[in-house]
Scaffold this motif. Structure first.
Motif: not given
Lengths: 115, 137
Positions: B27-31, B40-44, B49-54
């Motif tokens: 996640f940190a590498a992707g972030d 915008p791309a970062h927010g998306c 990522e959070i939805l995927g983790a949930v």
């Protein structure tokens, strides 16, 4: 269900989900760690499939459990990232899925030619 | 990162012990990568990522059918209530009555699912115990 004569159905097993298919395909090339896999899958699918960390590790867990992939010990131990490699069983699973997809597209092509 | 850590904390212990560090690294590498592509791309990326983790969390919990601590149980209930509220707000444009009715139905289906899962767990425990008894004999 309609069966097209002369088209052998090569594979009758369970189909793979798209993320699992791309994970196996990506690892068939070389062992990769989590983020490397995510990037590789994005490139392989031409940006169509972007898997999240949650989806990736859920799939990795299941693939490890059924022996399709295995942890790969990197030579450079200073790199703290766990890489994964495909196993013979995983390669067989991938080949079977490719056969299934080929069979499906061949059936579709024959049907569309007939129509 | 804090939200991701929190969602990961809700994952079953065995999964967490095996993959938490790797997931946070990935996640940190992707972030870091997405941060360079602009806000915008970062927010998306963060939202996905959070939805995927949930989603992954729900899948893991469904496959294990258990929470390990009371804090996790309470958080799951709070999360379910929050999701219900979000769903209700999302359905409001079709009318408050229809939204409430759909929400109630979904709650009912969810509760039935939980009851079935509890029943399955109970039956599994009985079968497990009787197997152990047979082995002892």
């Amino acid at each position: 269900m309609r069966h097209v004569a002369g088209e052998p159905i090569a594979y009758h097993g369970k189909s793979l989900t798209e993320p699992v298919f791309f994970i196996l395909l990506s690892l068939a090339g070389k062992p990769l760690h989590g983020y490397g896999l995510m990037k590789d899958i994005e490139i392989l699918s031409k940006g169509r499939v972007r898997i999240t960390t949650g989806t990736l590790y859920g799939a990795i867990k299941r693939l490890l459990e059924d022996g399709s992939i295995k942890p790969f010990a990197q030579e450079d131990s200073s790199r703290d990232k766990q890489a994964y490699a495909i196993t013979a069983a995983g390669r067989k699973q991938l080949d079977a899925e490719i056969q299934r997809l080929k069979s499906m597209t061949a059936t579709a092509a024959v049907l569309l030619r007939e129509a | 990162m804090a939200i991701m850590r929190f969602v990961l904390w809700l994952y079953p212990r065995r999964f967490r012990e095996r993959f938490e560090k790797e997931m946070l690294q990935t996640f940190a590498a992707g972030d870091a990568d997405q941060r360079l592509r602009g806000m915008p791309a970062h927010g998306c990326f963060l939202a996905k990522e959070i939805l995927g983790a949930v989603k992954g969390l729900l899948f893991e919990l469904a496959s294990q059918q258990q929470f390990e601590t009371n804090a996790q149980r309470l958080t799951a209930v709070a999360l379910a209530i929050a999701l219900q509220a979000v769903l209700y707000s999302a359905l409001l444009p079709i009318g408050p009555k229809a939204a409430a009715s759909t929400g109630r139905w979904l709650l009912f289906i969810g509760l039935c699912g939980l009851l079935l899962a509890a029943l399955a767990n109970f039956l599994r425990a009985i079968v497990h115990r009787s197997r152990l008894n047979l082995e002892d004999q």
